[in-house]
Design a protein around this motif. Structure first.
Motif, short mmCIF file in Angstrom:
data_model
loop_
_atom_site.label_atom_id
_atom_site.label_comp_id
_atom_site.label_asym_id
_atom_site.label_seq_id
_atom_site.Cartn_x
_atom_site.Cartn_y
_atom_site.Cartn_z
N ASN A 173 0.90 -1.15 0.28
CA ASN A 173 -0.10 0.04 -0.03
C ASN A 173 0.85 1.21 -0.04
O ASN A 173 2.04 1.07 -0.34
CB ASN A 173 -1.06 0.05 1.13
CG ASN A 173 -0.20 0.01 2.72
OD1 ASN A 173 0.64 0.58 2.70
ND2 ASN A 173 -0.40 -1.53 3.24
N ASP A 174 0.15 2.31 0.13
CA ASP A 174 1.06 3.45 -0.03
C ASP A 174 1.81 4.00 1.20
O ASP A 174 2.23 5.11 1.12
CB ASP A 174 0.04 4.85 -0.72
CG ASP A 174 -1.16 5.14 0.11
OD1 ASP A 174 -1.79 5.83 -0.13
OD2 ASP A 174 -0.98 4.32 1.51
N ARG A 175 1.75 3.28 2.21
CA ARG A 175 2.38 3.56 3.41
C ARG A 175 3.95 3.12 3.15
O ARG A 175 4.88 3.46 4.03
CB ARG A 175 1.96 2.89 4.50
CG ARG A 175 0.43 3.30 5.05
CD ARG A 175 0.08 2.62 6.44
NE ARG A 175 0.14 1.23 6.32
CZ ARG A 175 0.96 0.38 6.72
NH1 ARG A 175 2.05 0.79 7.42
NH2 ARG A 175 0.62 -0.80 6.73
N PHE A 176 4.09 2.25 2.13
CA PHE A 176 5.39 1.70 1.88
C PHE A 176 6.11 2.55 0.66
O PHE A 176 5.41 2.74 -0.30
CB PHE A 176 5.52 0.30 1.51
CG PHE A 176 5.11 -0.76 2.60
CD1 PHE A 176 3.83 -0.68 3.08
CD2 PHE A 176 6.16 -1.51 3.24
CE1 PHE A 176 3.70 -1.57 4.30
CE2 PHE A 176 5.86 -2.34 4.34
CZ PHE A 176 4.62 -2.39 4.65
N PHE A 177 7.37 3.14 0.72
CA PHE A 177 7.91 3.60 -0.18
C PHE A 177 9.48 3.27 -0.21
O PHE A 177 9.98 2.90 0.91
CB PHE A 177 7.87 4.93 0.07
CG PHE A 177 8.13 6.11 -1.13
CD1 PHE A 177 9.46 6.75 -0.94
CD2 PHE A 177 7.63 5.91 -2.42
CE1 PHE A 177 9.96 7.63 -2.17
CE2 PHE A 177 7.99 6.64 -3.52
CZ PHE A 177 9.24 7.58 -3.33
N ALA A 178 10.28 3.11 -1.31
CA ALA A 178 11.60 2.74 -1.42
C ALA A 178 12.33 3.81 -2.26
O ALA A 178 11.70 4.27 -3.40
CB ALA A 178 11.83 1.37 -1.67
N VAL A 179 13.57 4.31 -1.90
CA VAL A 179 14.28 4.99 -2.77
C VAL A 179 15.67 4.47 -2.83
O VAL A 179 16.14 3.61 -2.22
CB VAL A 179 14.48 6.52 -2.06
CG1 VAL A 179 13.08 7.13 -2.09
CG2 VAL A 179 15.18 6.47 -0.73
N ARG A 180 16.45 5.14 -4.04
CA ARG A 180 17.77 4.49 -4.18
C ARG A 180 18.45 5.78 -4.98
O ARG A 180 18.75 5.68 -6.34
CB ARG A 180 17.80 3.25 -5.01
CG ARG A 180 19.22 2.61 -5.23
CD ARG A 180 19.34 1.36 -6.05
NE ARG A 180 20.53 0.98 -5.79
CZ ARG A 180 20.94 -0.24 -6.89
NH1 ARG A 180 20.22 -0.56 -7.59
NH2 ARG A 180 22.26 -0.70 -6.62
N PRO A 181 18.61 7.10 -4.76
CA PRO A 181 18.88 8.12 -5.04
C PRO A 181 20.15 8.12 -6.00
O PRO A 181 20.25 8.89 -6.89
CB PRO A 181 18.89 9.17 -3.94
CG PRO A 181 19.14 8.24 -2.69
CD PRO A 181 18.61 7.02 -2.86
N GLU A 182 21.19 7.49 -5.61
CA GLU A 182 22.56 7.47 -6.22
C GLU A 182 22.80 6.13 -6.75
O GLU A 182 23.98 5.90 -7.34
CB GLU A 182 23.40 7.96 -5.34
CG GLU A 182 23.30 9.21 -4.72
CD GLU A 182 24.50 9.64 -3.81
OE1 GLU A 182 25.53 9.05 -3.50
OE2 GLU A 182 24.35 10.92 -3.20
#
Lengths: 113, 115
Positions: A62-71
């Motif tokens: 659901n939209d409570r989960f988010f992931a990033v990998r900026p570099e």
């Protein structure tokens, strides 16, 4: 580094709080995966990065989960407004382009109380 | 959608004996990979053996071998000369199609090797 590193190893948080889980992949690996393993189950796919972009986020519940990998290296899995049902081991894996397998870290055990 | 089924929640084997763990899967794809992973209490998933679906020859890695039956969609793991260090959870996984490791895992088999 020599292997996939995940921090923290264990995290206890209160219901409703925000948490961040970190994954440091094997140096040079372009692909990074997050999985969630609930008690007594096999790991379930959450999201896959190729470089900096999320190539497939179909497993995020659901939209409570988010992931990033900026570099294109370290990735952070972010969970907002945690619920008791989010308690699980969160596994990260990385692979090289054309590699024969994905290599896993030791996971972060998240407990929501 | 792909599915992976492991029908043996727990198994035990005497040290030095042979044990076979079962796995069946379902897919409409023709090119894919199948894997067996070991997960000890440390939680880290360790690759045991890998099979490319286009290869008819069964994969072997030292004491570990598979029986891959593509038509039957069966992929069992045989552990020969079982050792105490083999005690762990074993997961069968489907993946590697389209160049990614978006694995589909089974529910696992807990293997205990008895002294």
């Amino acid at each position: 580094g020599a292997g996939v590193s995940q921090t923290p190893s264990n995290k206890v948080t209160e219901k409703g709080k925000y948490v961040e889980l970190r994954c440091d992949p094997i140096s040079g690996h372009t692909a990074l995966y997050w999985y969630r393993q609930s008690l007594g189950q096999g790991p379930e796919f959450l999201i896959y990065f190729q470089g900096t972009g999320a190539a497939d986020d179909s497993g995020l519940p659901n939209d409570r989960f988010f992931a990033v990998r900026p570099e294109g290296s370290v990735s952070t899995l972010k969970i907002q407004r945690t619920e008791r049902g989010d308690s699980a081991v969160y596994l990260c894996a990385s692979s090289s382009l054309g590699g024969a397998e994905a290599f896993f870290g030791q996971g972060t055990r998240l407990t929501v109380v | 959608a792909q599915t992976v089924t492991q029908s043996q929640p727990e198994m035990s084997v005497q040290e030095a004996e042979t044990v076979t763990l079962s796995c069946t899967y379902d897919t409409s794809e023709n090119n894919y990979y199948l894997f067996w992973y070991k997960q000890p209490p440390s939680r880290q998933m360790i690759l045991v053996i890998r099979q490319e679906a286009y290869k008819q020859q069964n994969a072997t890695e030292n004491r570990f071998s598979v029986n891959f039956q593509k038509a039957a969609k069966s992929f069992s793991l045989k552990i020969s000369d079982s050792q105490l260090g083999d005690t762990a959870m074993y997961f069968c996984a489907f993946g590697g199609s389209q160049g990614t490791y978006k694995y589909i895992f089974g529910t696992g088999t807990r293997l205990k090797v008895l002294a």
